[in-house]
Design a protein around this motif. Sequence first.
Motif, mmCIF file in Angstrom:
data_model
loop_
_atom_site.group_PDB
_atom_site.id
_atom_site.type_symbol
_atom_site.label_atom_id
_atom_site.label_comp_id
_atom_site.label_asym_id
_atom_site.label_seq_id
_atom_site.Cartn_x
_atom_site.Cartn_y
_atom_site.Cartn_z
ATOM 1 N N LYS A 149 5.181 3.765 -4.133
ATOM 2 C CA LYS A 149 5.105 5.096 -4.742
ATOM 3 C C LYS A 149 5.515 5.020 -6.208
ATOM 4 N N HIS A 203 10.154 -3.289 1.070
ATOM 5 C CA HIS A 203 9.781 -1.909 0.730
ATOM 6 C C HIS A 203 9.953 -0.998 1.942
ATOM 7 N N GLU A 204 9.564 -1.499 3.093
ATOM 8 C CA GLU A 204 9.732 -0.733 4.326
ATOM 9 C C GLU A 204 11.208 -0.472 4.588
ATOM 10 N N LYS A 237 4.539 3.064 13.200
ATOM 11 C CA LYS A 237 3.088 3.008 13.002
ATOM 12 C C LYS A 237 2.603 1.681 13.564
ATOM 13 N N LYS A 291 4.486 8.165 15.448
ATOM 14 C CA LYS A 291 4.743 8.337 14.018
ATOM 15 C C LYS A 291 5.701 9.493 13.756
ATOM 16 N N LYS A 317 0.815 -1.215 0.000
ATOM 17 C CA LYS A 317 0.000 0.000 0.000
ATOM 18 C C LYS A 317 0.852 1.270 0.000
ATOM 19 N N GLN A 318 2.062 1.183 0.545
ATOM 20 C CA GLN A 318 2.929 2.360 0.633
ATOM 21 C C GLN A 318 3.760 2.578 -0.634
ATOM 22 N N ASN A 336 6.430 -6.210 1.329
ATOM 23 C CA ASN A 336 6.183 -5.129 2.283
ATOM 24 C C ASN A 336 7.388 -4.907 3.188
ATOM 25 N N GLN A 351 6.161 -0.152 10.309
ATOM 26 C CA GLN A 351 4.833 -0.585 10.745
ATOM 27 C C GLN A 351 4.925 -1.855 11.566
ATOM 28 N N THR A 366 9.275 5.428 8.492
ATOM 29 C CA THR A 366 8.187 4.807 9.257
ATOM 30 C C THR A 366 8.264 3.290 9.178
ATOM 31 N N GLU A 376 10.876 3.116 2.943
ATOM 32 C CA GLU A 376 10.114 3.785 3.995
ATOM 33 C C GLU A 376 11.003 3.974 5.216
#
Length: 814
Positions: A242, A454-455, A497, A491, A239-240, A451, A464, A462, A459
Amino acid sequence: MKVLKFGGSSVKNAEAITQTINIIKEYADQQDIYVVISALGGVTDLLLRAGYLAEANDSAYKKIINQLETLHFDIIKKLIPVTNQSGIISQLKIHFNAIESLCEGVFLLNELSPRTLSLVTGYGEILSSHILYEVLKNAGASVSLKNSRDFIICDAEKSVSVIYPVTYKKLLAYEQERIENIALFPGFIANTITGHPTTLGRGGSDYTAAILAASLNADELLIWTDVSGMFSANPRIVKQAKAIPHITYQEAMELSHFGAKVIYPPTIQPVLEKKIPIRIKNTFHPEAKGTLITENVNGHTYPVTGITHIDHITIVSVEGSGMVGIPGFSKRLFEKLYQENVNVVLITQASSEHSICLAIHEDDAGKAKKALDEVFEFEIEKKILKPTLVEKDLAIVALVGDNMYKHQGLSGKMFSTLGKNNVNIRAIAQGASEKNISVVIERNDVKKALNTLHERFFEVKTKQLNLFVTGVGNVGAKLLGQLEKQKEYLKKELHLKLKIVGISNSRTMCFDEHGISIETWKEHLAAGVPANPNKFFETAKHLNLRNSIFIDNTADPDIASMYPQYLNQSISVVTCNKIACSASLKQYKDLKGIAKKYNASFLYETNVGAGLPIIDTLNNLIASGDRVHKIQAVLSGSLNFVFNNYNGETPFHAIVKRAQAEGFTEPDPKIDLSGIDVARKILILARESGLELELEDIINDSFLPQNCLDSETVDAFYSCLKLEEHHFKNKLDHAKAANCKLKYVAQLDNGQAKVGLQEIPVNHDFYNLEGSDNIVLFYTDRYPENPLLVKGAGAGAAVTASGIFADIIRIGRI
């Protein structure tokens, strides 16, 4: 001049076609353009299905053709005035009759040749281009419709091999004589040099557009689709993710080869040679910048450009001593796969030459195994090679970036990130250019892997954490309230998060992969399904989310017994439940070992001092090389509250009831007053100090009369306390006479531990301990006379919740 290509999603219905027409007209107002059109969304798949049904002698192919007719005619009726519909309907009717005739022939012969299949599937683009042509004409545009088969010529002997000199010559000749502002071409279709219809393969409309752009030396190739460019990862899974504003041809080819569906890999080659920019745009959000693909990215040096994956992968392995040092072995292997038309996606070979591992598409697994077992039949019979091994249900995940080779440690970061989340890597491939690092993993780990990576790489700010919370009574409810209150701070300041994915109490449980609102969690839980600890675990396992944490706010032994299952899945455990850590020494050691093996955190700070950092302080002492000699502590906030408030005027049982009402005791206060709770706490500290003790090794000098200890219910226990008031009064009076206070003390000294009620003199550190506070004195090599002291609130739902909260944050900052 620009070439615009519109994918199936851009012409999937009347509304989409209207938007596409507006975009075409906007560009045509500025310059001459070429437009390439795909089939209406889903049409090619339906044509394929119709052909295969006909081959299988299934008359259901007729229903599909009728369905396609309805789809196309409905669009015509919505977009073209009634007075102008007859011509286009007649044209399309001719094409549908041809499709039906082809399928009827296949049905009668039970044979679907490649040439017939090309004819059938190519009609999707022919139909859509006719519709678009009529709509543009009715809108007053200057447009011509050309047949791509008259221009794009392929080698009859090779699959999707365009003969560029012939193709370019034909297109240039047309460009010199064309009059219309818009030249409209159906994508996907072509002719062989011998004049037979063929196609450019799935995604071939992109290829058509690239061929046009290259032949005409276009200023830019614009590919219009339903996403705003190429993304850092699949936005449907991450979802994050880009949109990538600018990437190189090589990066785009790597991403598209490894599963990025926005662009078809061969598309890039014709424009790459002529250095024509490609821009990926969103038909439904034309204002979005999209992704620009060029030879370079103007000095941008991002180490990782994107993360992508291929599903439905199978590993085929050949191994054994019979291949070591044998010239031509690899030739035999790959030649056989070539002969069977098996595409190899990834290759790894051990330096010992003892094994070769190949990743292929799942559909090719059967014929690949059969072919390799045949070609190496002699070696297998001689047992110098094993029969070909096949592992299914796998996927490939790849990091892509032109500048990865300039950054040390990327592979290590990738592998450690996956390992921490229990994603097992089955094979690894990295080219010498270091533009791609690919790993083969289990297919059901793809979402978590994408995910997680990607984090890690995109990212930075942040992280999660996905929380599964069991027990939402006093402590659990306070914890959820604290999470809600601190979410913005976490955050902004800690870049964390926290997402609540699952909640359970003793009656119901609920889940939401996208997050349960902390503001409405009670409503979610009330509407949940019946609670079941095993199903709660299975759901957490099935969701397979990165950075998952199981939080146990209960005192349930059955819940505690499930910690190994969570840790085995690399799901961290945070608990205030003392049962697991104070169970058998073997169980304690096993939990520690499992957590270490699977890179999961197992934190239980609240087992001893609620929100006080007692275990953390002890661990830091030991980690720094200090050695513990003695521990003295008041570890029960509830007992300290009781004896601080018991003055002989209010009955002892009434003080206990008050402690329970204020949340300082367990629902059954006998657990606190019996001393077993404190015994468990000192046992945990002893084990953390390195001692191998069991609970029965702790001397428990209980102050309760035996008949109270034998009480079977809470009411019976209170009745007994009331009956034995003189017993408690005598202990209080004796302490007062000695100018002492009563404190329930835990002590560890020279490897022996005990708990019990003690009379504390005035000059002792415990004497002025107020309310429900706890205190711990650590006597060590560095603190032999004046102990290290930890003191503070040691009971209460809010304090315990804050301790659990701190453990969650500790995991998030690892």
